[in-house]
Scaffold this active site. Structure first.
Site, PDB file in Angstrom:
ATOM      1  N   GLY A  97       0.807  -1.159   0.073  1.00 34.72           N
ATOM      2  CA  GLY A  97      -0.032   0.222  -0.069  1.00 34.72           C
ATOM      3  C   GLY A  97       0.787   1.205  -0.150  1.00 34.72           C
ATOM      4  O   GLY A  97       0.362   2.295   0.405  1.00 34.72           O
ATOM      5  N   MET A 125      -4.045  -6.734  -7.412  1.00 36.07           N
ATOM      6  CA  MET A 125      -3.544  -7.869  -8.303  1.00 36.07           C
ATOM      7  C   MET A 125      -4.504  -8.698  -9.209  1.00 36.07           C
ATOM      8  O   MET A 125      -4.147  -9.529  -9.322  1.00 36.07           O
ATOM      9  CB  MET A 125      -2.520  -8.568  -7.465  1.00 36.07           C
ATOM     10  N   ILE A 129      -7.547  -8.864 -11.892  1.00 31.25           N
ATOM     11  CA  ILE A 129      -8.164  -8.113 -13.148  1.00 31.25           C
ATOM     12  C   ILE A 129      -9.601  -8.355 -13.126  1.00 31.25           C
ATOM     13  O   ILE A 129     -10.194  -9.694 -13.245  1.00 31.25           O
ATOM     14  CB  ILE A 129      -7.524  -8.833 -14.622  1.00 31.25           C
ATOM     15  N   ASN A 185      -5.638   2.673 -12.751  1.00 33.03           N
ATOM     16  CA  ASN A 185      -4.424   1.674 -12.348  1.00 33.03           C
ATOM     17  C   ASN A 185      -3.201   2.312 -12.548  1.00 33.03           C
ATOM     18  O   ASN A 185      -2.906   2.922 -13.499  1.00 33.03           O
ATOM     19  CB  ASN A 185      -4.655   0.548 -13.131  1.00 33.03           C
ATOM     20  N   HIS A 192       0.662   0.983 -13.215  1.00 32.47           N
ATOM     21  CA  HIS A 192       1.642  -0.117 -13.576  1.00 32.47           C
ATOM     22  C   HIS A 192       2.938   0.228 -13.559  1.00 32.47           C
ATOM     23  O   HIS A 192       3.443   1.271 -13.973  1.00 32.47           O
ATOM     24  CB  HIS A 192       1.105  -0.538 -14.946  1.00 32.47           C
ATOM     25  N   THR A 215      -9.653  -1.102 -18.357  1.00 32.57           N
ATOM     26  CA  THR A 215     -10.645  -1.671 -19.114  1.00 32.57           C
ATOM     27  C   THR A 215     -10.688  -3.060 -18.980  1.00 32.57           C
ATOM     28  O   THR A 215      -9.861  -3.606 -18.070  1.00 32.57           O
ATOM     29  CB  THR A 215     -10.564  -1.217 -20.799  1.00 32.57           C
ATOM     30  N   GLN A 271      10.337   7.835  -7.853  1.00 30.24           N
ATOM     31  CA  GLN A 271      10.445   8.774  -8.842  1.00 30.24           C
ATOM     32  C   GLN A 271       9.119   9.010  -9.860  1.00 30.24           C
ATOM     33  O   GLN A 271       9.069   9.946 -10.455  1.00 30.24           O
ATOM     34  CB  GLN A 271      11.630   8.478  -9.543  1.00 30.24           C
TER      35      GLN A 271
HETATM   36  C1  GAR Z   1       3.482  -1.216  -7.346  1.00 29.39           C
HETATM   37  O1  GAR Z   1       4.788  -1.253  -7.868  1.00 29.39           O
HETATM   38  C2  GAR Z   1       2.303  -1.106  -8.500  1.00 29.39           C
HETATM   39  O2  GAR Z   1       2.689  -0.376  -9.528  1.00 29.39           O
HETATM   40  C3  GAR Z   1       2.307  -2.760  -8.767  1.00 29.39           C
HETATM   41  O3  GAR Z   1       2.483  -3.413  -7.482  1.00 29.39           O
HETATM   42  C4  GAR Z   1       3.052  -2.531  -6.590  1.00 29.39           C
HETATM   43  C5  GAR Z   1       2.333  -2.274  -5.424  1.00 29.39           C
HETATM   44  O4  GAR Z   1       3.035  -1.730  -4.348  1.00 29.39           O
HETATM   45  N1  GAR Z   1       1.120  -2.882  -9.462  1.00 29.39           N
HETATM   46  C6  GAR Z   1       1.251  -3.765 -10.419  1.00 29.39           C
HETATM   47  O5  GAR Z   1       2.103  -4.519 -10.853  1.00 29.39           O
HETATM   48  C7  GAR Z   1      -0.288  -4.143 -11.162  1.00 29.39           C
HETATM   49  N2  GAR Z   1      -0.003  -4.946 -12.400  1.00 29.39           N
HETATM   50  P1  GAR Z   1       1.915  -0.969  -3.110  1.00 29.39           P
HETATM   51  O6  GAR Z   1       1.251  -1.925  -2.560  1.00 29.39           O
HETATM   52  O7  GAR Z   1       3.127  -0.584  -2.235  1.00 29.39           O
HETATM   53  O8  GAR Z   1       1.517   0.286  -3.798  1.00 29.39           O
END
Ligand code: GAR
Length: 210
Positions: free
Chosen positions: A15, A94, A96, A111, A113, A150, A182
């Site tokens: 999170g 995580m 879809i 989202n 990515h 989508t 960043q």
């Molecule tokens: C983040 O890097 C996010 O971009 C990625 O998972 C991580 C979650 O970190 N999301 C994906 O790969 C979705 N396809 P977080 O729980 O610390 O925000």
């Protein structure tokens, strides 16, 4: 007139992107957006702790309790309706979700990515796996993308992107951290602010910022 928009954040893990959104709201940088609820797909998602520490309502809809993503999506849609979601943010979420959710919230779900779409995206590319593949390929820059959700994974209109350098000696973990610091933690709150303030126009699959 009350323009406040309920922002419901979906999360599965640590999170840190949720935290970036919470911090932005505290700084007054989410525009009309107010994080009204966090829904986690795992009971032990640290995102839930972050939400509680900040007085944000939490709910869980545990992904592994469902064999079928369609049923999971239908129950998620019920929660989103109950929570009166205006904007939905996948912040390290995580799963879809199926078309029933995407159809209910066209251009209202975003989202983040951790790569420059269309590189290293689509089914199977999530979390550290994305950075492992980028390092395997030897790319010199990677980055992050915020896009509309989508039904097709990672394929919705792109809202914001930022490139981040890949350094010799990077591990998936060091690259992940640099991209978060960043790019992700800056782009996601910015995109949510733009969306809440109705500054994003979508035409022919592309977005334009007003
Ligand atoms: C983040 O890097 C996010 O971009 C990625 O998972 C991580 C979650 O970190 N999301 C994906 O790969 C979705 N396809 P977080 O729980 O610390 O925000």
């Amino acid at each position: 007139m009350n323009n406040t928009k309920n922002v419901v954040v979906l999360a599965s893990g640590g999170g840190t992107n949720l935290q970036a959104l919470i911090d932005a709201e505290h700084r007054g940088e989410l525009g009309c957006g107010k994080i009204s609820c966090v829904i986690a797909s795992k009971a032990d998602a640290y995102a839930l702790t972050r939400a509680k520490e900040n007085g944000i309502k939490t709910r869980t809809l545990i992904r592994k309790d469902y064999n079928d993503v369609e049923l999971y999506s239908q129950d998620m849609l019920k929660l989103l309706i109950e929570e009166k979601a205006d904007i939905i943010v996948y912040a390290g979420f995580m799963t879809i979700l199926g078309e029933c959710v995407c159809d209910a919230y066209p251009n209202k779900m975003v989202n983040v990515h951790p790569a420059l779409i269309p590189s290293f995206c689509g089914k199977g590319y999530y979390g550290l796996r994305v950075h492992e593949e980028a390092l395997k390929k030897g790319v010199k820059v990677s980055g992050a993308t915020v896009h509309f959700v989508t039904a097709e994974c990672d394929a919705g209109p792109i809202i914001l992107q930022k490139a981040v350098e890949v350094l010799d000696g990077d591990t998936p973990e060091t690259l992940q951290r640099r991209i978060m610091e960043q790019a992700e933690w800056k782009l996601l709150p910015k995109a949510v602010q733009l969306l809440c303030d109705e500054k994003i126009v979508v035409e022919n699959g592309k977005t334009y910022i007003k």
